[in-house]
Design an enzyme around this catalytic site. Structure first.
Site, PDB file in Angstrom:
ATOM      1  N   ASP A 186       0.819  -1.220   0.000  1.00 42.60           N
ATOM      2  CA  ASP A 186       0.000   0.000   0.000  1.00 42.60           C
ATOM      3  C   ASP A 186       0.849   1.265   0.000  1.00 42.60           C
ATOM      4  OD1 ASP A 186      -2.477   1.616   0.573  1.00 42.60           O
ATOM      5  OD2 ASP A 186      -1.400   1.978   2.442  1.00 42.60           O
ATOM      6  N   LEU A 226      -6.323   7.137   3.170  1.00 45.06           N
ATOM      7  CA  LEU A 226      -6.509   8.148   2.125  1.00 45.06           C
ATOM      8  C   LEU A 226      -5.373   8.177   1.101  1.00 45.06           C
ATOM      9  CD1 LEU A 226      -7.821  11.084   4.329  1.00 45.06           C
ATOM     10  CD2 LEU A 226      -9.135   9.721   2.721  1.00 45.06           C
ATOM     11  N   ARG A 227      -4.448   7.224   1.238  1.00 37.26           N
ATOM     12  CA  ARG A 227      -3.299   7.223   0.334  1.00 37.26           C
ATOM     13  C   ARG A 227      -3.745   7.058  -1.127  1.00 37.26           C
ATOM     14  NH1 ARG A 227       0.253   3.825   3.375  1.00 37.26           N
ATOM     15  NH2 ARG A 227       1.358   5.444   4.478  1.00 37.26           N
ATOM     16  N   GLY A 228      -4.735   6.226  -1.347  1.00 37.90           N
ATOM     17  CA  GLY A 228      -5.241   5.999  -2.705  1.00 37.90           C
ATOM     18  C   GLY A 228      -5.785   7.271  -3.325  1.00 37.90           C
ATOM     19  N   VAL A 241      -2.723   9.755  -4.043  1.00 37.17           N
ATOM     20  CA  VAL A 241      -1.880   9.324  -5.171  1.00 37.17           C
ATOM     21  C   VAL A 241      -2.619   9.487  -6.502  1.00 37.17           C
ATOM     22  CG1 VAL A 241      -0.770   7.320  -6.235  1.00 37.17           C
ATOM     23  CG2 VAL A 241      -0.436   7.765  -3.820  1.00 37.17           C
TER      24      VAL A 241
END
Length: 349
Positions: A204, A285-287, A290
């Protein structure tokens, strides 16, 4: 621009046939390193290492402080060592040099000391100086750190690499002595899925995940074999044939980096991206972050200042496929689920 005369000629990036996913992910990370690196998974012999080296060869030179082990940027305090910062504060004139963007290969058997660097405790205690032996992270500052077979690397080391890549700094602590130096690099990992996936919590942390496979079309396979034979027989002549295309792509990347800060993504699109992440049950919230960054980077690459739905469609699978929750026995989604959800939310025909 990339030179054609080298000790070890590198296969031109623009001559690489197919593998569009991998090439796009690498270019977008070069335009915006804050995307967070690329994990490339694919069969053996699909040109993963060749492509990464070809990308580095394509990139423009950077200005560094001469004889500095961290490739310090003389104009950016966030990318310079403490020593260089002190020299600037004391009014010293810095000698600079131009170098190719560094690419560091991380060997599989590397120890943590080799990666992070070591502190000479004896010298620190006897002479009272912080004697630091820089590691591979220091060498990779402002460059690309490439880890082949990253899925076979010790999890603890992968964690260290990802932490440094995310924070831009490497801290080494030993016996109460602490040394910190800049380590801003694009992390590129590659591996063969047959040898196992990375743990989900490590996977991830990679910004993008590109899947590549062996080319199936006989015509393309023949073309690849012919190209390789031509390159091996006369590398400089082969490179010369692609020099114009190489120079054009280098210029396009340089212009995209300049344009990036001006690129806008509408509020409506940002909401729809988050809606997709929510529907796919993407943790954290990384998705979302990015995907927004990658969409801006691809718009800049195309020379535009406004993100389109087409931009989002092209990069969303790369940004989200490795973040989906899945059955332990399943492999990583090929992207069908992500694209189906994108089409539903964007009402994409």
């Amino acid at each position: 621009m990339a030179s054609t005369q080298q000790d070890r000629p590198i296969f031109p990036f623009t001559a690489i046939v197919g593998q569009e996913e991998m090439k796009l992910a690498l270019i977008l990370n070069v335009i915006d390193p804050k995307i967070g690196g690329v994990m490339i998974m694919g069969d053996r012999g699909t040109g993963k290492s060749t492509t990464v080296r070809a990308l580095v060869d394509l990139l423009p030179e950077i200005e560094v402080v001469a004889n500095d082990p961290f490739n310090s940027d003389p104009k950016d305090t966030e990318s310079m060592s403490e020593e260089v910062r002190q020299q600037i504060t004391s009014g010293q004139t810095l000698e600079t040099a131009q170098i190719k963007i560094p690419m560091v290969d991380l060997p599989l058997g590397a120890t943590e000391d080799r990666v992070c660097g070591t502190i000479d405790i004896e010298k620190a205690l006897t002479d009272g100086v912080k004697a630091f032996e820089p590691g591979l992270l220091a060498k990779a500052n402002r460059g690309i750190l490439y880890v082949d077979e990253v899925n076979l690397l010790d999890d603890h080391l992968v964690d260290v690499l990802l932490d440094s890549a995310a924070s831009g700094w490497n801290t080494v602590e030993r016996e109460g002595i602490s040394i910190c130096h800049p380590a801003r690099f694009i992390l590129v990992g590659s591996g063969n899925p047959e040898e196992g996936e990375l743990r989900p919590q490590l996977l991830d942390r990679f910004g993008m995940h590109a899947q590549i496979g062996t080319v199936k079309e006989p015509d393309l396979r023949v073309k690849i074999v012919e190209q390789r034979s031509e390159f091996d027989a006369n590398p400089n002549e082969f490179r010369a044939g692609y020099q114009i295309a190489q120079d054009e792509l280098t210029t396009k990347i340089i212009e995209a980096r300049k344009l990036l800060s001006k690129v806008q993504i509408s509020y409506e699109y940002r909401v729809q991206i988050s809606q997709i992440c929510s529907e796919l049950n993407v943790d954290g919230l990384r998705g979302d972050i990015v995907t927004n960054r990658a969409a801006k980077a691809i718009a800049a690459f195309e020379g535009r200042v406004e993100v389109t739905a087409e931009d989002i469609s092209r990069i969303i699978t790369l940004c989200l496929r490795h973040r989906l929750r899945k059955d332990p026995l399943e492999t990583i989604d090929s992207g069908t689920k992500v694209q189906d959800t994108f089409r539903d939310i964007f009402a994409w025909a």
